[in-house]
Design a protein around this motif. Structure first.
Motif, PDB file in Angstrom:
ATOM      1  N   GLY A  85       0.794  -1.293  -0.019  1.00 45.12           N
ATOM      2  CA  GLY A  85       0.007   0.000  -0.126  1.00 45.12           C
ATOM      3  C   GLY A  85       0.840   1.406  -0.022  1.00 45.12           C
ATOM      4  O   GLY A  85       2.165   0.985   0.162  1.00 45.12           O
ATOM      5  N   THR A 131      -6.996  11.685   4.655  1.00 49.64           N
ATOM      6  CA  THR A 131      -8.161  11.539   4.186  1.00 49.64           C
ATOM      7  C   THR A 131      -8.290  11.848   2.731  1.00 49.64           C
ATOM      8  O   THR A 131      -9.013  11.510   1.876  1.00 49.64           O
ATOM      9  CB  THR A 131      -9.116  12.423   4.987  1.00 49.64           C
ATOM     10  OG1 THR A 131      -8.597  13.658   5.188  1.00 49.64           O
ATOM     11  CG2 THR A 131      -9.216  12.062   6.388  1.00 49.64           C
ATOM     12  N   THR A 134      -5.658   7.402   0.049  1.00 60.38           N
ATOM     13  CA  THR A 134      -5.429   5.698   0.954  1.00 60.38           C
ATOM     14  C   THR A 134      -4.179   5.518   1.164  1.00 60.38           C
ATOM     15  O   THR A 134      -3.424   4.996   0.160  1.00 60.38           O
ATOM     16  CB  THR A 134      -6.357   4.635   0.182  1.00 60.38           C
ATOM     17  OG1 THR A 134      -7.566   4.978  -0.055  1.00 60.38           O
ATOM     18  CG2 THR A 134      -6.318   3.449   1.114  1.00 60.38           C
ATOM     19  N   TYR A 135      -3.766   5.712   2.350  1.00 55.90           N
ATOM     20  CA  TYR A 135      -2.361   5.137   2.664  1.00 55.90           C
ATOM     21  C   TYR A 135      -2.351   3.804   3.775  1.00 55.90           C
ATOM     22  O   TYR A 135      -3.356   3.868   4.618  1.00 55.90           O
ATOM     23  CB  TYR A 135      -1.684   6.453   3.650  1.00 55.90           C
ATOM     24  CG  TYR A 135      -1.379   7.528   2.527  1.00 55.90           C
ATOM     25  CD1 TYR A 135      -0.400   7.697   1.791  1.00 55.90           C
ATOM     26  CD2 TYR A 135      -2.256   8.681   2.606  1.00 55.90           C
ATOM     27  CE1 TYR A 135      -0.229   8.601   0.853  1.00 55.90           C
ATOM     28  CE2 TYR A 135      -2.088   9.854   1.762  1.00 55.90           C
ATOM     29  CZ  TYR A 135      -1.093   9.811   1.073  1.00 55.90           C
ATOM     30  OH  TYR A 135      -0.911  10.606   0.148  1.00 55.90           O
ATOM     31  N   ARG A 136      -1.284   3.132   3.565  1.00 53.60           N
ATOM     32  CA  ARG A 136      -1.374   1.986   4.323  1.00 53.60           C
ATOM     33  C   ARG A 136      -0.472   2.318   5.657  1.00 53.60           C
ATOM     34  O   ARG A 136      -0.481   2.086   6.672  1.00 53.60           O
ATOM     35  CB  ARG A 136      -0.496   1.062   3.468  1.00 53.60           C
ATOM     36  CG  ARG A 136      -0.367  -0.489   4.081  1.00 53.60           C
ATOM     37  CD  ARG A 136      -1.915  -1.012   4.636  1.00 53.60           C
ATOM     38  NE  ARG A 136      -1.856  -0.873   5.994  1.00 53.60           N
ATOM     39  CZ  ARG A 136      -3.179  -0.611   6.559  1.00 53.60           C
ATOM     40  NH1 ARG A 136      -4.226  -1.121   5.919  1.00 53.60           N
ATOM     41  NH2 ARG A 136      -3.283  -0.609   7.935  1.00 53.60           N
ATOM     42  N   VAL A 165      -4.297   3.899   9.728  1.00 53.32           N
ATOM     43  CA  VAL A 165      -3.098   3.972   9.042  1.00 53.32           C
ATOM     44  C   VAL A 165      -1.850   3.378  10.094  1.00 53.32           C
ATOM     45  O   VAL A 165      -1.985   4.141  11.076  1.00 53.32           O
ATOM     46  CB  VAL A 165      -2.808   5.545   8.584  1.00 53.32           C
ATOM     47  CG1 VAL A 165      -1.513   5.398   7.930  1.00 53.32           C
ATOM     48  CG2 VAL A 165      -3.935   5.607   7.485  1.00 53.32           C
TER      49      VAL A 165
END
Ligand code: PLP
Length: 369
Positions: A85, A131, A134-136, A165
């Motif tokens: 991700g 927001t 999309t971050y892992r 996250v």
């Protein structure tokens, strides 16, 4: 500082780099001990003895991994073992940029939330970044050694967790000097190196991963071999390490953890804070005497372990460092783009207000003469 450390003050207190920092003779001497087989009960006893001391530094019940590497190794380990991700890297200096670079070189898609060198990251801004895409995971540096800025990793990690996250923390110049509470703050992954506030020679890297980080990592491909935290975790449960350990450095660690235990980690944090405040008071005193010095980081955002001070306009940084050295004291140049205009004092590890006093008087002499 307690008596155990005071014993060596007479022959200690000249070397103030923000890593490697000065190592006490007693710690250096511990490395003279003979080798032992590492697949042995003797090694397992050593490993088991080191764990409580290391856990007290990180304030964790999790195993602390010990790798024969520098801090960068454990940075790479954290990235390789994070689920697939996109990664957001919080950048405010050279080492936080390095974390972003490592993530890119490990094949991750990376965005940067970048602020000026000397600044720290803002929670509202962070939330906007997290927001908007999309971050892992995020990467963040606790104490940015290139500037002396201290990020509030507790609040940063809370913000990440609210949004699902992960938060990977580089505490290379933080751990063992700046307040750090792995379990209470619910951190996912924290790494450090031996050559900073631990006051050991360079060559060991330490890290702690939460149980959920390891469980998720088990499902991830591309963890590699040398820096596979899942493997380190499996070995640690048996009191072992996956490959040949740096035994001599572990002997030094053994001695140093005993001293840290005697001092108490909270007292160690307080001693570091006292040294940062003493440096601040010294700067203010210089200003009152008309010396145009300043800490590049705003008060309240400063690391307790390292200060970056801007030299009076027109003063040659090279000449200043040379004069300080002529008094038997070593301080560091500024880092990267700050090299020509600043210098850094690493008030970390086993330094104390008494040794820092010597350093500050040498710096004052070098500025005034
Ligand atoms: N992160 C920070 C904050 C550092 O200060 C350093 C080194 O100074 C590193 C990472 C890289 O660590 P190492 O040089 O031990 O690989």
């Amino acid at each position: 500082m307690d008596g155990a450390m005071n014993d060596s003050v007479a022959d200690f207190g000249t070397f103030f780099l923000p890593g490697p920092t000065e190592v006490r003779r007693e710690v250096l001497a511990a490395m003279m001990k003979p080798m032992i087989p590492h697949r042995s009960a003797e090694f397992e006893q050593l490993f088991a003895r080191l764990q409580p001391g290391l856990q007290s530094v990180f304030k964790t019940d999790r195993p602390v991994f010990i790798a024969p590497a520098s801090g960068t190794g454990m940075m790479e380990a954290g990235i390789r073992c994070t689920e697939p991700g996109r990664i957001l890297s919080l950048v405010n200096g050279a080492f936080s940029e390095r974390f972003a670079h490592i993530a890119e070189m490990c094949g991750r898609e990376v965005d940067r939330y970048e602020v000026a060198w000397g600044e720290t990251h803002n929670l509202e801004e962070l939330e906007k970044y997290l927001t908007a895409a999309t971050y892992r995971a995020i990467t963040v540096v606790h104490s940015e050694t290139s500037t002396g800025a201290l990020n509030d990793i507790r609040l940063i990690s809370d913000c990440c967790h609210r949004l699902g996250v992960r938060c990977l923390v580089d505490s290379v110049s933080g751990a063992a000097g700046a307040e750090l509470r792995m379990d209470e703050w619910g951190l996912d992954y924290v790494l450090t190196g031996s050559q900073k506030a631990f006051a050991l020679p360079p060559g060991l890297a330490f890290s702690v991963a939460s149980a959920s980080f390891i469980t998720a990592a088990e499902q991830s491909q591309g963890r590699g071999v040398y820096f596979d935290l899942v493997e380190m975790d499996h070995f640690a449960t048996r009191g072992q390490v996956p490959s040949t350990p740096a035994l001599s450095l572990m002997y030094a660690l053994d001695v140093q953890l005993e001293a840290i235990g005697l001092e108490g980690i909270e007292n160690r944090w307080k001693r570091h804070t006292a040294m940062a405040e003493m440096t601040d008071a010294w700067v203010l005193e210089g200003q009152r005497d008309g010396i145009d010095l300043k800490n590049i980081v705003e008060r309240g955002r400063r690391s307790p372990t390292v200060s970056t001070l801007q030299l009076p306009a027109g003063m040659s940084a090279d000449e200043f460092l040379r004069k300080v050295r002529s008094k038997g004291i070593t301080v560091a140049s500024g880092y990267g783009k700050l090299k020509a205009t600043t210098f850094r004092i690493g008030h970390m590890g086993d330094h104390s207000p008494a040794t820092l006093e010597r350093c500050l008087s040498a710096c004052r002499w070098a500025i005034s003469n």
